[in-house]
Scaffold this motif. Structure first.
Motif, PDB file in Angstrom:
ATOM      1  N   GLU A   1      -5.047 129.390  14.938  1.00 26.43           N
ATOM      2  CA  GLU A   1      -4.325 128.998  13.727  1.00 26.43           C
ATOM      3  C   GLU A   1      -2.826 128.898  14.015  1.00 26.43           C
ATOM      4  OE1 GLU A   1      -5.272 131.155  10.149  1.00 26.43           O
ATOM      5  OE2 GLU A   1      -4.872 129.241   9.134  1.00 26.43           O
ATOM      6  N   GLU A   2      -2.281 129.924  14.728  1.00 25.67           N
ATOM      7  CA  GLU A   2      -0.839 129.884  14.988  1.00 25.67           C
ATOM      8  C   GLU A   2      -0.493 128.828  16.032  1.00 25.67           C
ATOM      9  OE1 GLU A   2       0.615 133.450  17.601  1.00 25.67           O
ATOM     10  OE2 GLU A   2      -1.245 134.114  16.682  1.00 25.67           O
TER      11      GLU A   2
ATOM     12  N   SER B   1      -3.773 133.351  18.145  1.00 25.02           N
ATOM     13  CA  SER B   1      -4.824 132.687  17.360  1.00 25.02           C
ATOM     14  C   SER B   1      -4.703 131.166  17.427  1.00 25.02           C
ATOM     15  CB  SER B   1      -4.745 133.141  15.908  1.00 25.02           C
ATOM     16  OG  SER B   1      -3.607 132.590  15.293  1.00 25.02           O
TER      17      SER B   1
END
Ligand code: SF4
Length: 362
Positions: free
Chosen positions: A120-121, A118
């Motif tokens: 986000e990660e 992701s």
């Protein structure tokens, strides 16, 4: 009297093939569709036996058909490939979360391992958050740049020796037109390449659907009843590509070979001697391949993290950005909500993990 298939002359013709306008039966359509892709793979020597191939899987029609056909051909012709599904979660609520559910079903249906990475990660940003900062004008620039790297990083995590993407002939012809209209000589020369080699530690990439028409992919998915996700991204303004697509569809309706003809024109394109081309190096911050001191993803992140998202997308903003600067906040910019982390060139494993791939859209 029912019309007979123009290929086998036995079965009833049930469809007109978009690429050639031949009236053919369903089994012959499957046969020509799959065989053409097989020939594209073998003629261009896309794979080696034992390759670990990460299939960029979005849950859409192209990547779903690619996973299905690649699995079929791998078994039929004994390519000897280890296939994986690799998905990127951009963090788009109401779109990617739903399409990833489709990929998870595909994982079970095709019995292929799945890895999801992701934004986000990797970047500490989701596309939802980026759109809140930048609006709907330049969002696809952020998304496209981050996706290219994310795919490479995911492939490295899987130990993949090759990445395949579902770019089809229509996508490539559109890109040729767009690069021509923008006068982007460097990309125009690169965009028709079916494969990018694994130089400088990069994971090789290829597009087995380079000569496969979008309409035939849809037809194949429909007749085979494949499980795919067909909703458009909620942040999909990309007006420029939309115009190129509409133009291409008009051309195709008059002359179906236009799509392949445009690709062939792009392939034949040669850069005039004396035209300065970018030289490939590595990003001084994260180690990803780049023709500038900082790669595009690091420039975009720098802008986001300083609370100046336009920094990475406007010419004036880029001039403000000293490429040698670290991620420290600009004293004149508003405080950022959180310290965003991303790989630093001082972290050799992170730098190695991103030193992969070429600049191709998924
Ligand atoms: Fe990302 Fe734009 Fe595609 Fe949406 S349309 S997935 S924002 S590149």
């Amino acid at each position: 009297m029912a019309r007979l298939c123009e290929i086998c002359h036995r079965e009833k013709a049930v469809l007109k093939r978009p690429k050639t306008l031949q009236s053919i039966c369903r089994p012959c359509f499957y046969q020509v569709f799959e065989t053409e892709i097989h020939h594209t793979i073998t003629k261009n020597r896309l794979f080696q036996p034992g390759d670990r191939v990460a299939i960029g899987a979005s849950g859409g029609k192209d990547s779903t058909v690619l996973a299905y056909v690649l699995k079929t051909l791998n078994e039929r012709y004994q390519y000897g490939l280890h296939l994986f599904l690799l998905s990127i979660d951009e963090g788009i609520t109401g779109y990617r979360d739903d399409s990833l559910e489709t990929v998870k079903r595909n994982q079970l249906q095709y019995d292929l391992p799945l890895k999801i990475v992701s934004y986000e990660e990797l970047y500490a940003w989701t596309m939802d958050a980026i759109v809140r900062e930048v609006g709907l004008k330049n969002n696809c620039t952020f998304c496209g740049v981050f996706r290219r790297q994310a795919l490479d990083r995911g492939a490295m995590l899987l130990g993949a020796t090759h990445i395949v993407t579902g770019h089809n002939a229509d996508d490539i012809a559109e890109t040729v037109l767009m690069n021509l209209l923008r006068g982007d000589v460097a990309r125009l020369q690169r965009c028709t390449e079916i494969a990018t080699p694994g130089e400088d530690g990069c994971v090789p990439r290829s597009k087995p659907f380079k000569y496969t028409y979008e309409k035939e992919i849809v037809m194949y998915a429909y007749f085979k009843k494949l499980d795919y996700f067909s909703t458009e991204c909620i942040y999909s303004p990309n007006a420029y590509r939309g115009y190129a697509r509409a133009f291409l569809k008009d051309l195709e309706s008059i002359r179906p070979s236009s799509i392949i003809d445009i690709i062939h024109s792009g392939e034949a394109f040669q850069v005039r001697r004396g035209v300065k081309m970018p030289t490939q190096g590595f990003c001084s911050r994260c180690g990803y391949i780049s023709s500038n001191p900082l790669c595009k993803a690091c420039v975009l992140l720098e802008g986001l993290n300083r609370g100046l998202p336009k920094l990475g997308v406007s010419r004036a903003g880029l001039q403000q950005l000293d490429p040698q600067l670290g991620p420290a906040a600009d004293p004149n910019s508003p405080p950022t909500t959180a310290a965003k982390e991303y790989p630093s060139s001082s972290d050799p494993s992170a730098a190695a993990a991103v030193r992969t791939g070429k600049s191709l859209d998924w």
